[in-house]
Structures are given as C-alpha cells and as structure tokens.
Design a protein around this motif. Structure first.
Motif, PDB file in Angstrom:
ATOM      1  N   ALA A 103       0.727  -1.103  -0.240  1.00  0.00           N
ATOM      2  CA  ALA A 103       0.239   0.323   0.310  1.00  0.00           C
ATOM      3  C   ALA A 103       1.185   1.444  -0.201  1.00  0.00           C
ATOM      4  CB  ALA A 103      -0.871   0.005   1.006  1.00  0.00           C
ATOM      5  N   LEU A 104       1.867   1.560   0.923  1.00  0.00           N
ATOM      6  CA  LEU A 104       3.327   2.495   0.714  1.00  0.00           C
ATOM      7  C   LEU A 104       3.720   2.698  -0.314  1.00  0.00           C
ATOM      8  CD1 LEU A 104       4.017   2.584   4.301  1.00  0.00           C
ATOM      9  CD2 LEU A 104       2.502   4.279   3.928  1.00  0.00           C
ATOM     10  N   LEU A 105       4.269   1.546  -1.570  1.00  0.00           N
ATOM     11  CA  LEU A 105       4.232   1.635  -2.685  1.00  0.00           C
ATOM     12  C   LEU A 105       3.757   2.142  -3.695  1.00  0.00           C
ATOM     13  CD1 LEU A 105       7.059   1.114  -4.044  1.00  0.00           C
ATOM     14  CD2 LEU A 105       5.861  -1.283  -4.819  1.00  0.00           C
ATOM     15  N   PHE A 106       2.155   1.606  -3.844  1.00  0.00           N
ATOM     16  CA  PHE A 106       1.569   2.138  -4.476  1.00  0.00           C
ATOM     17  C   PHE A 106       1.512   4.075  -3.548  1.00  0.00           C
ATOM     18  CE2 PHE A 106      -0.250  -1.884  -4.569  1.00  0.00           C
ATOM     19  CZ  PHE A 106       0.740  -2.446  -5.858  1.00  0.00           C
ATOM     20  N   TRP A 107       1.247   4.022  -2.763  1.00  0.00           N
ATOM     21  CA  TRP A 107       1.437   5.525  -2.606  1.00  0.00           C
ATOM     22  C   TRP A 107       2.332   6.503  -2.540  1.00  0.00           C
ATOM     23  CZ3 TRP A 107      -3.060   5.890   1.838  1.00  0.00           C
ATOM     24  CH2 TRP A 107      -3.149   7.480   2.477  1.00  0.00           C
ATOM     25  N   ALA A 108       2.909   5.748  -2.464  1.00  0.00           N
ATOM     26  CA  ALA A 108       4.667   6.793  -3.032  1.00  0.00           C
ATOM     27  C   ALA A 108       4.607   7.163  -4.809  1.00  0.00           C
ATOM     28  CB  ALA A 108       5.639   5.925  -2.530  1.00  0.00           C
ATOM     29  N   THR A 109       4.172   5.746  -5.390  1.00  0.00           N
ATOM     30  CA  THR A 109       3.736   5.833  -6.643  1.00  0.00           C
ATOM     31  C   THR A 109       3.152   7.079  -6.993  1.00  0.00           C
ATOM     32  OG1 THR A 109       4.299   3.522  -6.912  1.00  0.00           O
ATOM     33  CG2 THR A 109       3.635   4.320  -9.166  1.00  0.00           C
ATOM     34  N   ASP A 110       1.380   6.747  -6.368  1.00  0.00           N
ATOM     35  CA  ASP A 110       0.514   8.479  -6.847  1.00  0.00           C
ATOM     36  C   ASP A 110       0.966   9.473  -6.313  1.00  0.00           C
ATOM     37  OD1 ASP A 110      -2.570   8.509  -6.705  1.00  0.00           O
ATOM     38  OD2 ASP A 110      -1.712  10.008  -4.761  1.00  0.00           O
ATOM     39  N   GLU A 111       1.772   9.500  -5.409  1.00  0.00           N
ATOM     40  CA  GLU A 111       2.401  10.944  -5.153  1.00  0.00           C
ATOM     41  C   GLU A 111       3.403  11.483  -5.912  1.00  0.00           C
ATOM     42  OE1 GLU A 111       1.745  10.871   0.364  1.00  0.00           O
ATOM     43  OE2 GLU A 111       4.009   9.805  -1.014  1.00  0.00           O
ATOM     44  N   ALA A 112       4.455  10.374  -6.096  1.00  0.00           N
ATOM     45  CA  ALA A 112       5.274  11.125  -7.499  1.00  0.00           C
ATOM     46  C   ALA A 112       4.610  11.174  -8.354  1.00  0.00           C
ATOM     47  CB  ALA A 112       6.315   9.559  -7.808  1.00  0.00           C
ATOM     48  N   ILE A 113       3.701  11.112  -9.070  1.00  0.00           N
ATOM     49  CA  ILE A 113       3.063  11.141 -10.067  1.00  0.00           C
ATOM     50  C   ILE A 113       2.104  12.686  -9.794  1.00  0.00           C
ATOM     51  CG2 ILE A 113       1.145  10.206 -11.778  1.00  0.00           C
ATOM     52  CD1 ILE A 113       2.006   7.475 -11.389  1.00  0.00           C
ATOM     53  N   TYR A 114       1.726  11.833  -8.932  1.00  0.00           N
ATOM     54  CA  TYR A 114       0.027  13.743  -8.778  1.00  0.00           C
ATOM     55  C   TYR A 114       0.991  14.669  -7.293  1.00  0.00           C
ATOM     56  CZ  TYR A 114      -3.034  10.619 -11.500  1.00  0.00           C
ATOM     57  OH  TYR A 114      -3.182   9.984 -12.436  1.00  0.00           O
ATOM     58  N   PHE A 115       1.811  14.544  -6.974  1.00  0.00           N
ATOM     59  CA  PHE A 115       1.772  15.552  -5.492  1.00  0.00           C
ATOM     60  C   PHE A 115       3.708  15.774  -6.017  1.00  0.00           C
ATOM     61  CE2 PHE A 115      -1.676  13.035  -4.566  1.00  0.00           C
ATOM     62  CZ  PHE A 115      -2.523  13.990  -4.128  1.00  0.00           C
ATOM     63  N   PHE A 116       4.630  15.484  -5.097  1.00  0.00           N
ATOM     64  CA  PHE A 116       5.633  16.061  -5.052  1.00  0.00           C
ATOM     65  C   PHE A 116       6.697  14.742  -4.654  1.00  0.00           C
ATOM     66  CE2 PHE A 116       3.432  17.568  -1.433  1.00  0.00           C
ATOM     67  CZ  PHE A 116       4.496  17.825  -0.608  1.00  0.00           C
ATOM     68  N   PRO A 117       8.613  15.532  -4.775  1.00  0.00           N
ATOM     69  CA  PRO A 117       8.945  13.842  -4.476  1.00  0.00           C
ATOM     70  C   PRO A 117       9.406  14.161  -2.962  1.00  0.00           C
ATOM     71  CG  PRO A 117       9.652  15.391  -6.093  1.00  0.00           C
ATOM     72  CD  PRO A 117       8.804  16.082  -5.427  1.00  0.00           C
ATOM     73  N   PHE A 118       9.365  14.614  -2.166  1.00  0.00           N
ATOM     74  CA  PHE A 118       9.445  15.174  -0.391  1.00  0.00           C
ATOM     75  C   PHE A 118       8.506  13.662  -0.487  1.00  0.00           C
ATOM     76  CE2 PHE A 118       8.846  15.948   3.594  1.00  0.00           C
ATOM     77  CZ  PHE A 118      10.261  15.673   4.288  1.00  0.00           C
ATOM     78  N   ALA A 119       7.431  13.972  -0.234  1.00  0.00           N
ATOM     79  CA  ALA A 119       5.922  12.536  -0.148  1.00  0.00           C
ATOM     80  C   ALA A 119       6.537  11.494  -0.793  1.00  0.00           C
ATOM     81  CB  ALA A 119       4.848  13.435  -0.370  1.00  0.00           C
ATOM     82  N   ALA A 120       6.503  11.706  -1.911  1.00  0.00           N
ATOM     83  CA  ALA A 120       6.700  10.233  -2.363  1.00  0.00           C
ATOM     84  C   ALA A 120       8.023   9.537  -1.627  1.00  0.00           C
ATOM     85  CB  ALA A 120       7.161  10.423  -3.857  1.00  0.00           C
ATOM     86  N   GLY A 121       8.617  10.261  -2.001  1.00  0.00           N
ATOM     87  CA  GLY A 121      10.219   9.781  -0.263  1.00  0.00           C
ATOM     88  C   GLY A 121       9.501   9.625   0.847  1.00  0.00           C
ATOM     89  N   LEU A 122       9.289   9.686   1.179  1.00  0.00           N
ATOM     90  CA  LEU A 122       8.789   9.333   2.954  1.00  0.00           C
ATOM     91  C   LEU A 122       7.660   8.195   2.637  1.00  0.00           C
ATOM     92  CD1 LEU A 122       7.687  12.476   4.867  1.00  0.00           C
ATOM     93  CD2 LEU A 122       9.612  11.350   4.983  1.00  0.00           C
ATOM     94  N   SER A 123       7.278   7.915   1.727  1.00  0.00           N
ATOM     95  CA  SER A 123       6.299   6.404   1.649  1.00  0.00           C
ATOM     96  C   SER A 123       6.607   5.481   0.847  1.00  0.00           C
ATOM     97  CB  SER A 123       5.234   7.228   1.428  1.00  0.00           C
ATOM     98  OG  SER A 123       4.663   7.874   1.426  1.00  0.00           O
ATOM     99  N   PHE A 124       7.986   6.312   0.052  1.00  0.00           N
ATOM    100  CA  PHE A 124       8.737   5.063  -0.840  1.00  0.00           C
ATOM    101  C   PHE A 124       9.788   3.967   0.203  1.00  0.00           C
ATOM    102  CE2 PHE A 124      12.352   4.098  -3.377  1.00  0.00           C
ATOM    103  CZ  PHE A 124      11.792   2.181  -3.490  1.00  0.00           C
ATOM    104  N   VAL A 125       9.908   5.182   1.002  1.00  0.00           N
ATOM    105  CA  VAL A 125      11.152   5.156   2.139  1.00  0.00           C
ATOM    106  C   VAL A 125      10.482   3.826   2.598  1.00  0.00           C
ATOM    107  CG1 VAL A 125      13.465   5.459   3.986  1.00  0.00           C
ATOM    108  CG2 VAL A 125      13.007   6.462   1.713  1.00  0.00           C
ATOM    109  N   ALA A 126       9.959   4.068   3.621  1.00  0.00           N
ATOM    110  CA  ALA A 126       8.716   3.404   4.681  1.00  0.00           C
ATOM    111  C   ALA A 126       8.171   2.009   3.867  1.00  0.00           C
ATOM    112  CB  ALA A 126       7.611   4.238   5.263  1.00  0.00           C
ATOM    113  N   SER A 127       7.788   2.077   2.633  1.00  0.00           N
ATOM    114  CA  SER A 127       7.813   0.873   2.383  1.00  0.00           C
ATOM    115  C   SER A 127       9.244  -0.015   1.803  1.00  0.00           C
ATOM    116  CB  SER A 127       7.635   1.360   0.226  1.00  0.00           C
ATOM    117  OG  SER A 127       7.356   0.315  -0.292  1.00  0.00           O
ATOM    118  N   LEU A 128      10.062   0.610   1.420  1.00  0.00           N
ATOM    119  CA  LEU A 128      11.387  -0.864   1.425  1.00  0.00           C
ATOM    120  C   LEU A 128      11.569  -1.117   2.917  1.00  0.00           C
ATOM    121  CD1 LEU A 128      14.044   1.401   0.083  1.00  0.00           C
ATOM    122  CD2 LEU A 128      12.616  -0.182  -1.480  1.00  0.00           C
ATOM    123  N   CYS A 129      11.234  -0.121   4.372  1.00  0.00           N
ATOM    124  CA  CYS A 129      11.540  -0.519   5.932  1.00  0.00           C
ATOM    125  C   CYS A 129      10.196  -1.711   5.911  1.00  0.00           C
ATOM    126  CB  CYS A 129      11.292   0.528   6.120  1.00  0.00           C
ATOM    127  SG  CYS A 129      12.583   1.791   6.086  1.00  0.00           S
TER     128      CYS A 129
END
Length: 144
Positions: A103-129
């Motif tokens: 879910a966090l990986l998909f959230w990060a993808t959504d943020e990368a497409i529709y929002f901005f890198p910092f938000a996507a980065g937080l979600s992506f790193v949390a997903s990786l963890c």
C-alpha cells in the motif's frame, strides 16, 4: 537491522508524513499568489448538489486531505503496533506488513505522479523498511 526497528522507522516516517500533510494541506486556501487565489475562490464558491448534500469542490478537497491524513496516521499506528507483536503472531504480522508495504509503495507511486518528491520519498522509504523487515521476521519466527 532487526524487523522491529525497521517497522518503527517506517512508522515514524509515516507519522511525520501524516503530520506534515495535515499542516501543509490545511493552509491551501491561504496562498498569496493571485492566480491561485482566483482558483481557490472558484473552488470554494458555488456549491452543487451531490448524493443528498450540497458542497463545493473546496469542501471535497478538504475532505480528501483530512481522509489522507487519517489514513497516514492509521498506517503509522498499525506499523508501530505490528512491530511490537512480531513474536506473538509472526504469521499475521507478516501478512499485515506485506499489505501495508505494498500500500505504501502504491501510495508513493501516486505521490510521485500527482504530488511531489519529498512526500513520495517518505512513503517509498517506509515501504522499503517494511519489505526489508520480512526476511528478518522469517529468521525470527524460525528461531522460536
């Protein structure tokens, strides 16, 4: 790193994400840019009927923003709870971690497409963890 620590890192990242999201989006109507103010006026002006109520686009934007904040805080709390219950029920913990991590990986993808890198980065790193905690969880449950 131990699974508990990885999940707690993910929980803190998502909690920070939720808090910053709430602060950031709650100020969207206060932008000083005249072009943005014109759009804000249009979004918060005329209301229209929809499914038994009357709202404007700004109301929906606020609602989606608060819903996202609630979801982010919920995810953070779930990660924290699961991190403390890894030995009690590793099978259930693993299932929850996989679901949340995707879910966090998909959230990060959504943020990368529709929002901005910092938000996507937080979600992506949390997903990786979350994903990184899984192999350690398998070792932990095998040793018990």
């Amino acid at each position: 790193m131990k699974p508990k620590l990885l999940l707690r890192i993910a929980a803190v990242l998502i909690f920070i994400h939720g808090a910053l999201h709430t602060v950031g989006f709650s100020q969207w109507k206060q932008d000083p840019d005249p072009a943005k103010q014109e759009l804000i006026k249009l979004m918060t002006g005329r209301k229209f009927p929809f499914m038994g109520t009357s709202r404007n686009v700004g109301n929906y934007y606020d609602g989606f923003g608060y819903a996202s904040s609630i979801a982010l805080i919920l995810i953070a709390v779930l990660l924290w709870i699961v991190s403390g219950e890894l030995s009690a029920n590793p099978t259930l913990a693993k299932k929850v971690i996989v679901v949340i991590s995707f879910a966090l990986l998909f959230w990060a993808t959504d943020e990368a497409i529709y929002f901005f890198p910092f938000a996507a980065g937080l979600s992506f790193v949390a997903s990786l963890c979350g994903f990184a905690s899984l192999p350690g969880l398998g070792k932990q449950s095998a040793s018990q």
